[in-house]
Design a protein around this motif. Structure first.
Motif, PDB file in Angstrom:
ATOM      1  N   GLY A   1      32.610-126.419  -8.552  1.00 34.96           N
ATOM      2  CA  GLY A   1      32.557-126.957  -9.899  1.00 34.96           C
ATOM      3  C   GLY A   1      33.888-127.514 -10.331  1.00 34.96           C
ATOM      4  N   LEU A   2      33.982-127.764 -11.629  1.00 40.22           N
ATOM      5  CA  LEU A   2      35.199-128.293 -12.234  1.00 40.22           C
ATOM      6  C   LEU A   2      35.941-127.152 -12.912  1.00 40.22           C
ATOM      7  N   VAL A   3      37.218-127.032 -12.612  1.00 42.24           N
ATOM      8  CA  VAL A   3      38.020-125.951 -13.177  1.00 42.24           C
ATOM      9  C   VAL A   3      39.409-126.492 -13.490  1.00 42.24           C
ATOM     10  N   GLN A   4      40.033-125.931 -14.481  1.00 44.19           N
ATOM     11  CA  GLN A   4      41.401-126.328 -14.811  1.00 44.19           C
ATOM     12  C   GLN A   4      42.379-125.683 -13.846  1.00 44.19           C
ATOM     13  N   ALA A   5      43.494-126.339 -13.665  1.00 45.33           N
ATOM     14  CA  ALA A   5      44.544-125.772 -12.827  1.00 45.33           C
ATOM     15  C   ALA A   5      44.900-124.377 -13.325  1.00 45.33           C
ATOM     16  N   GLY A   6      45.054-123.470 -12.376  1.00 48.74           N
ATOM     17  CA  GLY A   6      45.320-122.076 -12.700  1.00 48.74           C
ATOM     18  C   GLY A   6      44.076-121.224 -12.783  1.00 48.74           C
TER      19      GLY A   6
ATOM     20  N   SER B   1      45.633-128.791  -8.285  1.00 47.37           N
ATOM     21  CA  SER B   1      44.946-130.073  -8.125  1.00 47.37           C
ATOM     22  C   SER B   1      44.800-130.442  -6.647  1.00 47.37           C
ATOM     23  N   ASP B   2      45.757-129.995  -5.823  1.00 45.06           N
ATOM     24  CA  ASP B   2      45.681-130.274  -4.380  1.00 45.06           C
ATOM     25  C   ASP B   2      44.514-129.581  -3.701  1.00 45.06           C
ATOM     26  N   ASP B   3      43.922-128.601  -4.382  1.00 48.52           N
ATOM     27  CA  ASP B   3      42.779-127.891  -3.803  1.00 48.52           C
ATOM     28  C   ASP B   3      41.468-128.653  -4.004  1.00 48.52           C
ATOM     29  N   THR B   4      41.514-129.745  -4.742  1.00 49.22           N
ATOM     30  CA  THR B   4      40.307-130.536  -4.963  1.00 49.22           C
ATOM     31  C   THR B   4      39.783-131.085  -3.644  1.00 49.22           C
ATOM     32  N   ALA B   5      38.522-130.800  -3.356  1.00 51.73           N
ATOM     33  CA  ALA B   5      37.910-131.218  -2.100  1.00 51.73           C
ATOM     34  C   ALA B   5      36.460-130.750  -2.088  1.00 51.73           C
ATOM     35  N   VAL B   6      35.738-131.209  -1.078  1.00 51.96           N
ATOM     36  CA  VAL B   6      34.437-130.615  -0.767  1.00 51.96           C
ATOM     37  C   VAL B   6      34.703-129.475   0.213  1.00 51.96           C
ATOM     38  N   TYR B   7      34.180-128.309  -0.104  1.00 51.45           N
ATOM     39  CA  TYR B   7      34.380-127.118   0.717  1.00 51.45           C
ATOM     40  C   TYR B   7      33.124-126.821   1.527  1.00 51.45           C
TER      41      TYR B   7
END
Length: 122
Positions: free
Chosen positions: A10-15, A88-94
Motif C-alpha cells: 500500500g501507500l505509506v508515509q516515510a517512517g 522512499s527508496d523502499d518503493t517497489a513491487v515486492y
C-alpha cells in the motif's frame, strides 16, 4: 497448482510500517525456503532477504537491516516481511518466492507470487 499470494502492500508515509504476507498453497511449505525480492520499474529485481524452511536461518540485505525482518508460520503456510521505518527508496513491487535452497539469486526459486506494490511517500 502452486500459488503464492502476497498481500499487505500500500501507500505509506516515510517512517511508517507495513507488513507483507505471502500465503502459499499447493506445495510443501514446511520444506520450502522463502525469499523476498523487490523491483522498481526500469530496474533489476533486487533480493531483499530469505528464510530457511524451519525459520532458523534468516538473511536480510544491509540496506534494510534493522528495519525489515522475515518470519514464517509453517502451520499456516504463510511468510511475512515486516517493514519498519520505511524510506522512499523502499518503493517497489515486492515479490515472495519459494524454492529448495537459500540463495540471493532469483533464478533458483521455482515459484513466485504476483507481487504487491509498496509506495513510500516522503
Amino acid at each position: 497448482q502452486v500459488q503464492l499470494v502476497e498481500s499487505g502492500g500500500g501507500l505509506v508515509q516515510a517512517g511508517g510500517s507495513l507488513r507483507l504476507s505471502c500465503a502459499a498453497s499447493g506445495l510443501t511449505f514446511s520444506t520450502s525456503t522463502i525469499a523476498w525480492f523487490r523491483q522498481d520499474p526500469g530496474k533489476a529485481r533486487e533480493f531483499v532477504g530469505y528464510i530457511s524452511a524451519t525459520g532458523s536461518i534468516t538473511y536480510i540485505i544491509d540496506s534494510v537491516k534493522g528495519r525489515f525482518s522475515i518470519s514464517r508460520d509453517n502451520a499456516k503456510n504463510t511468510a511475512s516481511l515486516q517493514m519498519n521505518n520505511l524510506k522512499s527508496d523502499d518503493t517497489a513491487v515486492y515479490y515472495c518466492a519459494a524454492g529448495e535452497i537459500l540463495t540471493v539469486r532469483p533464478s533458483p526459486y521455482k515459484y513466485w507470487g504476483q507481487g504487491t506494490q509498496v509506495t513510500v511517500s516522503s
